[in-house]
Design a protein around this motif. Structure first.
Motif, mmCIF file in Angstrom:
data_model
loop_
_atom_site.group_PDB
_atom_site.id
_atom_site.type_symbol
_atom_site.label_atom_id
_atom_site.label_comp_id
_atom_site.label_asym_id
_atom_site.label_seq_id
_atom_site.Cartn_x
_atom_site.Cartn_y
_atom_site.Cartn_z
ATOM 1 N N ALA A 104 0.849 -1.115 0.102
ATOM 2 C CA ALA A 104 -0.022 -0.082 -0.192
ATOM 3 C C ALA A 104 0.993 1.350 -0.091
ATOM 4 O O ALA A 104 0.542 2.265 -0.827
ATOM 5 C CB ALA A 104 -0.794 -0.073 1.121
ATOM 6 N N ARG A 105 1.917 1.302 0.804
ATOM 7 C CA ARG A 105 2.969 2.340 0.861
ATOM 8 C C ARG A 105 3.402 2.870 -0.457
ATOM 9 O O ARG A 105 3.514 3.962 -0.754
ATOM 10 C CB ARG A 105 3.977 2.060 1.740
ATOM 11 N N HIS A 106 3.635 1.601 -1.300
ATOM 12 C CA HIS A 106 4.252 2.039 -2.839
ATOM 13 C C HIS A 106 3.293 1.928 -3.754
ATOM 14 O O HIS A 106 3.850 1.972 -5.215
ATOM 15 C CB HIS A 106 5.479 1.180 -2.919
ATOM 16 N N GLY A 107 2.110 1.657 -3.575
ATOM 17 C CA GLY A 107 1.143 1.755 -4.607
ATOM 18 C C GLY A 107 1.154 0.486 -5.373
ATOM 19 O O GLY A 107 0.873 0.475 -6.596
ATOM 20 N N LEU A 108 1.537 -0.692 -4.781
ATOM 21 C CA LEU A 108 1.775 -2.101 -5.609
ATOM 22 C C LEU A 108 0.761 -2.864 -5.278
ATOM 23 O O LEU A 108 -0.049 -2.952 -4.248
ATOM 24 C CB LEU A 108 3.141 -2.607 -4.809
ATOM 25 N N VAL A 109 0.690 -3.888 -6.136
ATOM 26 C CA VAL A 109 -0.180 -4.984 -5.755
ATOM 27 C C VAL A 109 0.418 -6.441 -6.090
ATOM 28 O O VAL A 109 1.550 -6.489 -6.695
ATOM 29 C CB VAL A 109 -1.494 -5.278 -6.798
ATOM 30 N N GLN A 110 -0.131 -7.605 -5.438
ATOM 31 C CA GLN A 110 0.703 -8.929 -5.564
ATOM 32 C C GLN A 110 -0.084 -9.684 -6.231
ATOM 33 O O GLN A 110 -1.397 -9.977 -5.801
ATOM 34 C CB GLN A 110 0.926 -9.243 -3.918
ATOM 35 N N ARG A 111 0.439 -10.435 -7.061
ATOM 36 C CA ARG A 111 -0.310 -11.262 -7.852
ATOM 37 C C ARG A 111 0.079 -12.782 -7.868
ATOM 38 O O ARG A 111 1.493 -12.785 -7.900
ATOM 39 C CB ARG A 111 -0.906 -10.747 -9.212
ATOM 40 N N GLU A 112 -0.754 -13.640 -7.977
ATOM 41 C CA GLU A 112 -0.103 -15.259 -8.411
ATOM 42 C C GLU A 112 0.149 -15.423 -9.755
ATOM 43 O O GLU A 112 -0.714 -14.647 -10.587
ATOM 44 C CB GLU A 112 -0.925 -16.223 -7.986
ATOM 45 N N CYS A 113 0.890 -15.989 -10.154
ATOM 46 C CA CYS A 113 1.478 -16.642 -11.604
ATOM 47 C C CYS A 113 1.148 -18.050 -11.354
ATOM 48 O O CYS A 113 1.715 -18.937 -11.023
ATOM 49 C CB CYS A 113 2.708 -16.308 -12.065
ATOM 50 N N ILE A 114 -0.100 -18.574 -12.372
ATOM 51 C CA ILE A 114 -0.635 -20.043 -11.930
ATOM 52 C C ILE A 114 0.511 -20.964 -12.715
ATOM 53 O O ILE A 114 0.378 -22.115 -12.411
ATOM 54 C CB ILE A 114 -1.994 -20.085 -12.824
ATOM 55 N N ASP A 115 1.139 -20.213 -13.368
ATOM 56 C CA ASP A 115 2.403 -21.370 -14.115
ATOM 57 C C ASP A 115 3.729 -21.597 -13.065
ATOM 58 O O ASP A 115 4.708 -22.494 -13.549
ATOM 59 C CB ASP A 115 2.894 -20.787 -15.486
#
Length: 306
Positions: free
Chosen positions: A259-270
């Motif tokens: 949140a501090r850096h305006g980022l998101v975290q996502r999974e890569c299903i591969d």
């Protein structure tokens, strides 16, 4: 020259009277007078003129008392420095991978160190330097990161170097990126989706007994055309935050940092490759109170973020 006699002479000069000085020093006047005469004989000068009015410093006596006071002050300084108890300064030192969950644990650990004197060393680096810091630079702890397929290579090396090791956490990498990155809006992410974007990466992967070129090819495959190598984690976040074309493979990141850096975290299903973070230290080393506190905070961070 007797240092005690020097102290007596300074006290007599301050008091201006043999009797008053003897009362202050709790010494009989005849004994004090004899000590002063012995000092004068050793120096070959008259320090005091004796009269009915008291003990008056001679010109040479004034010079002597000036030096004597400086010498006695230095002796007092030495006694204070070496006789008074000095609080033992605690030390904590660790080398770790560039991992936000560990950095978050370190921040919480820093709030627990108390008011006693302490020196703390925290270095983010690769496994090679983490091991080297323990073996050669007297760091007490290390956390090393490697792909689980390299278990045997690291186990053999750590055993050979007489290092104890224990698993901290096992995980697979996730992606972080700006919330404005087009990938962030996809429901599912595949390796092919990353090809046209810029990967932010560490440039120093290491596995013992395996050539660095092989390790580098394994950890940094050719499916990404553009890659920026950055060693310093803070700069990585600036790039990810301000350039929506960038992404990075990381261990899970605390939500407050995202949140501090305006980022998101996502999974890569591969991506199902498993990594391990492993705590290392010398086999004969007994964990300190500070070590235990840090390890506890690391496990708390894992429970909150994995």
């Amino acid at each position: 020259m007797n240092i005690l006699h020097m102290k007596y002479a300074v006290e007599v000069a301050n008091a201006g009277s043999l009797n008053r000085a003897s009362e202050e020093l709790l010494i009989a006047p005849p004994n004090l007078s004899r000590s002063i005469k012995e000092l004068e004989a050793d120096l070959g000068i008259m320090i005091f003129d004796r009269s009915s009015k008291g003990m008056i410093l001679t010109r040479r006596g004034e010079e002597f008392i000036h030096y004597a006071k400086k010498i006695l002050e230095q002796i007092d300084d030495v006694e204070r420095a070496f006789k008074e108890p000095v609080p033992e300064k605690k030390q904590f030192s660790i080398s770790v991978p560039r991992a936000s969950y560990i950095a978050d644990a370190f921040v919480n650990f820093s709030k627990l160190i108390g008011n006693e004197p302490v020196e703390i060393y925290y270095k983010e680096t690769n496994p090679y330097r983490a091991i080297k810091n323990i073996m050669e630079v007297n760091y007490k702890l290390g956390i090393i990161r490697y792909a689980s397929c390299y278990d045997k290579y690291f186990a053999d090396t750590l055993t050979e170097k007489n290092l104890a090791y224990e698993l901290v956490v096992k995980f697979h990498y996730v992606l972080i990126m700006s919330r404005d990155n087009p990938i962030a809006k996809k429901e599912t992410i595949h390796f092919d989706d990353l090809q046209s974007f810029i990967e932010i990466a560490h440039a120093d992967p290491f596995v013992p007994s395996i050539p660095s070129a092989i390790v580098r090819k394994e950890e940094l495959p050719d499916n990404v055309k553009r890659r920026i190598f950055v060693f310093e984690r803070g700069s990585q976040f600036y790039l990810l935050s301000d350039n929506p074309e960038t992404f990075m493979w990381v261990s899970p990141v605390p939500e407050k940092i995202l949140a501090r850096h305006g980022l998101v975290q996502r999974e890569c299903i591969d991506n199902r490759k498993i990594y391990k973070d492993v705590l290392i230290y010398r086999r004969n080393y007994e964990l300190s109170d500070l070590d235990e506190k840090f390890i506890t905070e690391v496990h708390k961070s894992i429970r909150n973020n994995f």
